[in-house]
Design a protein around this motif. Structure first.
Motif, PDB file in Angstrom:
ATOM      1  N   VAL A  58       0.972  -1.180   0.127  1.00  0.00           N
ATOM      2  CA  VAL A  58       0.279  -0.029   0.040  1.00  0.00           C
ATOM      3  C   VAL A  58       0.755   1.154  -0.114  1.00  0.00           C
ATOM      4  N   ASP A  59       2.070   1.153   0.656  1.00  0.00           N
ATOM      5  CA  ASP A  59       2.971   2.428   0.697  1.00  0.00           C
ATOM      6  C   ASP A  59       4.274   1.959   0.712  1.00  0.00           C
ATOM      7  N   GLY A  60       4.677   0.698   0.160  1.00  0.00           N
ATOM      8  CA  GLY A  60       5.953   0.581   0.023  1.00  0.00           C
ATOM      9  C   GLY A  60       7.173   0.520   1.271  1.00  0.00           C
ATOM     10  N   THR A  61       6.550   0.401   2.589  1.00  0.00           N
ATOM     11  CA  THR A  61       7.011   0.263   3.737  1.00  0.00           C
ATOM     12  C   THR A  61       7.440  -0.773   4.137  1.00  0.00           C
ATOM     13  N   ILE A  62       8.465  -1.090   4.917  1.00  0.00           N
ATOM     14  CA  ILE A  62       8.813  -2.532   5.254  1.00  0.00           C
ATOM     15  C   ILE A  62       9.229  -2.701   6.733  1.00  0.00           C
ATOM     16  N   GLY A  63       8.865  -4.003   7.263  1.00  0.00           N
ATOM     17  CA  GLY A  63       9.148  -4.127   8.508  1.00  0.00           C
ATOM     18  C   GLY A  63       9.697  -5.478   8.919  1.00  0.00           C
ATOM     19  N   VAL A  64      10.730  -5.600   9.710  1.00  0.00           N
ATOM     20  CA  VAL A  64      11.327  -6.784  10.077  1.00  0.00           C
ATOM     21  C   VAL A  64      10.944  -7.274  11.245  1.00  0.00           C
ATOM     22  N   TYR A  65      10.583  -8.624  11.572  1.00  0.00           N
ATOM     23  CA  TYR A  65      10.256  -9.110  13.077  1.00  0.00           C
ATOM     24  C   TYR A  65      11.056 -10.454  12.976  1.00  0.00           C
ATOM     25  N   GLU A  66      11.668 -10.502  14.124  1.00  0.00           N
ATOM     26  CA  GLU A  66      12.480 -11.669  14.738  1.00  0.00           C
ATOM     27  C   GLU A  66      11.993 -12.752  15.714  1.00  0.00           C
ATOM     28  N   THR A  86       8.846   0.918   8.804  1.00  0.00           N
ATOM     29  CA  THR A  86       9.447   2.412   8.193  1.00  0.00           C
ATOM     30  C   THR A  86       8.360   3.255   7.922  1.00  0.00           C
ATOM     31  N   LEU A  87       8.735   4.637   8.053  1.00  0.00           N
ATOM     32  CA  LEU A  87       7.851   5.560   7.739  1.00  0.00           C
ATOM     33  C   LEU A  87       7.500   5.867   6.241  1.00  0.00           C
ATOM     34  N   GLU A  88       8.622   5.508   5.418  1.00  0.00           N
ATOM     35  CA  GLU A  88       8.597   5.649   4.228  1.00  0.00           C
ATOM     36  C   GLU A  88       9.230   4.571   3.487  1.00  0.00           C
ATOM     37  N   PRO A  89       9.285   4.505   2.115  1.00  0.00           N
ATOM     38  CA  PRO A  89       9.841   3.351   1.054  1.00  0.00           C
ATOM     39  C   PRO A  89      11.262   3.301   1.536  1.00  0.00           C
ATOM     40  N   VAL A  90      11.937   2.169   1.751  1.00  0.00           N
ATOM     41  CA  VAL A  90      13.396   2.063   1.959  1.00  0.00           C
ATOM     42  C   VAL A  90      14.287   2.215   0.558  1.00  0.00           C
ATOM     43  N   LYS A  91      15.009   3.097   0.494  1.00  0.00           N
ATOM     44  CA  LYS A  91      16.137   3.433  -0.583  1.00  0.00           C
ATOM     45  C   LYS A  91      16.744   2.149  -0.777  1.00  0.00           C
ATOM     46  N   VAL A 143      11.020  -1.877  -4.705  1.00  0.00           N
ATOM     47  CA  VAL A 143       9.602  -1.941  -5.007  1.00  0.00           C
ATOM     48  C   VAL A 143       9.239  -3.547  -4.955  1.00  0.00           C
ATOM     49  N   ALA A 144       7.930  -3.642  -5.062  1.00  0.00           N
ATOM     50  CA  ALA A 144       7.569  -5.187  -4.794  1.00  0.00           C
ATOM     51  C   ALA A 144       8.094  -6.203  -5.678  1.00  0.00           C
ATOM     52  N   ARG A 145       8.566  -5.720  -6.980  1.00  0.00           N
ATOM     53  CA  ARG A 145       9.296  -6.977  -7.639  1.00  0.00           C
ATOM     54  C   ARG A 145      10.741  -7.399  -7.149  1.00  0.00           C
ATOM     55  N   ASP A 146      11.327  -6.179  -6.139  1.00  0.00           N
ATOM     56  CA  ASP A 146      12.386  -6.519  -5.697  1.00  0.00           C
ATOM     57  C   ASP A 146      12.389  -7.669  -4.678  1.00  0.00           C
ATOM     58  N   PHE A 147      11.393  -7.968  -4.349  1.00  0.00           N
ATOM     59  CA  PHE A 147      11.239  -9.308  -3.128  1.00  0.00           C
ATOM     60  C   PHE A 147      10.574 -10.467  -4.076  1.00  0.00           C
ATOM     61  N   HIS A 148      11.520 -11.403  -3.761  1.00  0.00           N
ATOM     62  CA  HIS A 148      11.230 -12.782  -4.312  1.00  0.00           C
ATOM     63  C   HIS A 148      12.248 -13.786  -3.425  1.00  0.00           C
ATOM     64  N   VAL A 149      11.891 -15.029  -3.661  1.00  0.00           N
ATOM     65  CA  VAL A 149      12.569 -16.167  -3.099  1.00  0.00           C
ATOM     66  C   VAL A 149      14.307 -16.061  -3.561  1.00  0.00           C
ATOM     67  N   GLY A 150      15.104 -15.865  -2.726  1.00  0.00           N
ATOM     68  CA  GLY A 150      16.575 -15.977  -3.068  1.00  0.00           C
ATOM     69  C   GLY A 150      17.273 -14.703  -3.490  1.00  0.00           C
ATOM     70  N   ALA A 151      16.350 -13.488  -3.225  1.00  0.00           N
ATOM     71  CA  ALA A 151      16.788 -12.173  -3.397  1.00  0.00           C
ATOM     72  C   ALA A 151      17.599 -11.798  -2.334  1.00  0.00           C
ATOM     73  N   THR A 152      18.439 -10.867  -2.516  1.00  0.00           N
ATOM     74  CA  THR A 152      19.048  -9.969  -1.077  1.00  0.00           C
ATOM     75  C   THR A 152      18.553  -8.640  -0.883  1.00  0.00           C
ATOM     76  N   VAL A 153      18.196  -8.193   0.421  1.00  0.00           N
ATOM     77  CA  VAL A 153      17.714  -6.879   0.353  1.00  0.00           C
ATOM     78  C   VAL A 153      18.660  -6.273   1.690  1.00  0.00           C
ATOM     79  N   THR A 154      18.848  -4.903   1.495  1.00  0.00           N
ATOM     80  CA  THR A 154      19.753  -4.329   2.764  1.00  0.00           C
ATOM     81  C   THR A 154      18.470  -3.380   3.459  1.00  0.00           C
ATOM     82  N   LEU A 155      18.686  -3.771   4.601  1.00  0.00           N
ATOM     83  CA  LEU A 155      17.743  -2.917   5.428  1.00  0.00           C
ATOM     84  C   LEU A 155      18.286  -2.380   6.690  1.00  0.00           C
TER      85      LEU A 155
END
Length: 210
Positions: free
Chosen positions: A138-146, A163-168, A177-189
């Motif tokens: 809905v807004d491109g924000t991201i959260g991480v839970y352990e 986050t309060l805004e999309p993560v660069k 963006v949503a297409r950056d998230f898929h199994v096997g991808a690596t993201v930096t947060l």
């Protein structure tokens, strides 16, 4: 009233007769062009000062006048980019416009992945820690839970508050963006690299529809 530059020895006063429609007048060291007036002022100049209606008619602004080009400053890192930009455009900033169609289409949709720290040289217990990375469409924000792990010595919970805004992306101004998230991808947060290990059926269905 005095219209000369501040501190001028010979004080210059502006009189009604000095104001001519379409001509510049000096006010505090700057030239201002008079191009129109209200009905009361126009009647005063016609009746009292003997000006004609033609002389007091509105004069068009000079189309060749120099126009100021406003360049938006780069983000300073405080708050979101949208909020910072609206502070530059207005003394009383307002909330940015909302894309209602995008909101209605993606409200409640989330991409959830099981993830782990990525990169060489991981030592215990970081090599065994697992996370749930959630991307909110809905807004491109991201959260991480352990999730808590018994006998790990690490207290689980919110690893990264939503986050309060999309993560660069690292080294770029473009956000994830949503297409950056898929199994096997690596993201930096938050300076941590996460490898997306697997996901659930509902997330796979949303990804197929993108």
């Amino acid at each position: 009233f005095a219209v000369g530059p501040p501190g001028e020895k010979n004080v210059t006063f502006l009189k009604p007769s000095d104001v001519v429609m379409g001509k510049p007048i000096g006010v505090y060291g700057r030239n201002l062009t008079v191009h129109d007036c209200d009905d009361f002022t126009r009647a005063y100049y016609v009746k009292v000062l003997g000006r004609t209606i033609l002389e007091m008619a509105p004069k068009p602004l000079d189309g060749g006048a120099m126009k100021r080009t406003v360049v938006d400053p780069p983000p300073n890192g405080f708050g979101s980019d949208v909020d910072s930009l609206r502070n530059c455009h207005s003394l009383v900033p307002k909330r940015g416009p909302t894309d209602l169609r995008h909101f209605e289409k993606n409200f409640g949709k989330e991409l959830r992945f099981n993830a782990a720290f990525a990169g060489p040289g991981l030592v215990s217990p970081n090599d065994e820690r697992r996370f749930i990375v959630t991307y909110y469409l809905v807004d491109g924000t991201i959260g991480v839970y352990e999730p808590p792990m018994s006998n790990s010595g690490i207290i689980g919970g919110k690893f990264l508050e939503r986050t309060l805004e999309p993560v660069k992306k690292p080294g770029a101004r473009a956000p994830y963006v949503a297409r950056d998230f898929h199994v096997g991808a690596t993201v930096t947060l938050n300076s941590h690299r996460f490898e997306l290990l697997n996901t659930d059926e509902s997330t796979e269905k949303i990804i197929r529809s993108l």
